[in-house]
Design a protein around this motif. Structure first.
Motif, PDB file in Angstrom:
ATOM      1  N   UNK A 157       0.890  -1.158  -0.014  1.00  0.00           N
ATOM      2  CA  UNK A 157      -0.028   0.137  -0.069  1.00  0.00           C
ATOM      3  C   UNK A 157       0.916   1.289  -0.049  1.00  0.00           C
ATOM      4  N   UNK A 158       0.310   2.235  -0.555  1.00  0.00           N
ATOM      5  CA  UNK A 158       1.166   3.441  -0.624  1.00  0.00           C
ATOM      6  C   UNK A 158       0.490   4.735  -0.084  1.00  0.00           C
ATOM      7  N   UNK A 159       1.048   5.594   0.650  1.00  0.00           N
ATOM      8  CA  UNK A 159       0.498   6.680   1.385  1.00  0.00           C
ATOM      9  C   UNK A 159       1.385   7.874   1.308  1.00  0.00           C
ATOM     10  N   UNK A 160       0.946   9.130   1.711  1.00  0.00           N
ATOM     11  CA  UNK A 160       1.642  10.272   1.749  1.00  0.00           C
ATOM     12  C   UNK A 160       2.829  10.246   2.775  1.00  0.00           C
ATOM     13  N   UNK A 161       2.202   9.706   3.890  1.00  0.00           N
ATOM     14  CA  UNK A 161       3.126   9.579   5.088  1.00  0.00           C
ATOM     15  C   UNK A 161       2.674   8.393   5.824  1.00  0.00           C
ATOM     16  N   UNK A 162       3.453   8.157   6.522  1.00  0.00           N
ATOM     17  CA  UNK A 162       3.444   6.810   7.649  1.00  0.00           C
ATOM     18  C   UNK A 162       3.574   7.447   9.150  1.00  0.00           C
ATOM     19  N   UNK A 163       2.682   6.732   9.812  1.00  0.00           N
ATOM     20  CA  UNK A 163       2.922   7.021  11.390  1.00  0.00           C
ATOM     21  C   UNK A 163       3.209   5.639  12.146  1.00  0.00           C
ATOM     22  N   UNK A 164       4.316   5.192  12.676  1.00  0.00           N
ATOM     23  CA  UNK A 164       4.530   3.936  13.217  1.00  0.00           C
ATOM     24  C   UNK A 164       4.132   4.221  14.638  1.00  0.00           C
TER      25      UNK A 164
END
Length: 365
Positions: A157-164
């Motif tokens: 999957x692709x997103x603008x940004x990721x929060x771990x």
């Protein structure tokens, strides 16, 4: 204009709430969790938490959530001492809902973790937030304006940004900064639990107890009995005891009856104020070593940021991150790497130093 897609890794306690706030601000959050469903993780299936007034204040921003929280508010907190073979009550504080509302605007609420997590998951899904279970994030490929996440089952999957937000043993953290060695702190925690009939427990079910007691060669044990939480007509009673000791792995699921009996008959059973009785009657007893990790110099890399335990157990809540996103990106548009870096840098500058101070202070004490 398409909504800015955000991937949240982990579906613990903070993630569903963070996702709801992102959704209401115009983002398109998607949660991925490595476990097959809610309530599958954690050391104790019936683990209890006390939600404090500042946390309740945050939850109150989600309409109709507070009245559905499955828990009870304690009326008193009692600090006791069993030092020098004397039993004394040091402090008996009024923390009733009325008192806490008057002082802080909101009460404390004791909850069972599994039930509370399910409520938050249901709340997120009511806000049309997709939660994909059994998806363990293993690889992050960053480009100029997006992050592609690969999962252990082959999905991408692709997103603008990721929060771990994937807790203490964070795969996101490992992917960004490598696997660091957890260091044994020299402290061991013992957790005995038992069930009691709700109608036989009386008014004490609304109390919490903090007890100090010396044993085993003068070493000081600190015990905290969390708010007793009613569960299906029963009270879950628990004691958390921290002391210096040899390393103990988190193998409580496989411990034998003999190992449990060693704790039941050991020096902890001599505690006063009912704590010793709880140790002797513990139906389930855990024992495990406490570990710490090296501090990170940064909580983000590129378009990926760590939050909560993934950054550090004493790191800030997501509310600071949300305020900064609202400040720098009020329209929830696609963020450039430069702007995202500014948000993440401000986020860690606010709390990274404070987190380090807390860690050093804990080590001193």
């Amino acid at each position: 204009m398409a909504e800015t897609r955000v991937i949240i890794v982990g579906a613990g306690i903070a993630s569903p709430v963070l996702a709801v706030f992102l959704k209401t601000r115009g983002y398109h959050p998607v949660i991925y969790e490595r476990l097959p469903g809610p309530g599958e993780g954690g050391l104790v299936p019936n683990a209890r938490h006390r939600l404090r007034s500042n946390g309740i204040r945050v939850l109150s921003l989600i309409p109709e959530l507070l009245e559905h929280i499955p828990g009870h508010s304690p009326d008193r907190t009692i600090h006791c001492s069993c030092l020098n073979e004397e039993q004394n009550i040091l402090v008996d504080s009024n923390i009733s809902p009325a008192s806490m509302r008057g002082r802080f605007g909101f009460p404390n609420i004791g909850v069972q973790r599994t039930e509370f997590q399910r409520l938050l998951i249901d709340t997120a899904e009511k806000h049309s937030i997709e939660i994909k279970w059994d998806h363990q994030a293993i690889e992050f490929d960053q480009s100029e304006d997006a992050v592609e996440v690969t999962f252990a089952n082959g999905a991408k999957d692709t997103a603008s940004f990721v929060i771990g937000c994937d807790r203490l043993h964070s795969n996101t953290r490992i992917a960004l900064f490598g696997k660091d060695k957890a260091n044994f702190t020299g402290m061991v925690r013992v957790n005995p639990f038992r069930l009691a009939l709700l109608n036989n427990y009386g008014d004490d079910r609304h109390q919490t107890h903090h007890i100090a007691h010396p044993c085993c060669g003068g070493q000081i044990f600190m015990g905290v009995s969390a708010s007793q939480i009613p569960v299906q007509g029963l009270i879950v009673l628990g004691l958390s005891i921290t002391t210096r000791g040899a390393d103990a792995k988190k193998d409580w699921r496989t411990q034998h009856v003999e190992q449990h009996n060693e704790v039941r008959k050991g020096p902890l059973s001599a505690w006063g104020f009912g704590a010793g009785d709880l140790v002797k009657a513990g139906q389930k007893i855990m024992k495990y070593g406490l570990y710490d990790r090296p501090e990170l110099k940064s909580w983000f890399k590129g378009r990926i940021v760590l939050l909560g335990d993934a950054a550090h157990p004493t790191s800030p809540t997501f509310t600071i991150l949300m305020k900064l996103l609202r400040k720098h990106n009020p329209s929830a548009n696609q963020l450039s790497t430069e702007l995202l870096s500014r948000v993440f840098t401000d986020f860690q500058n606010i709390r990274l130093l404070r987190t380090s101070e807390l860690v050093r202070g804990r080590e001193v004490t």
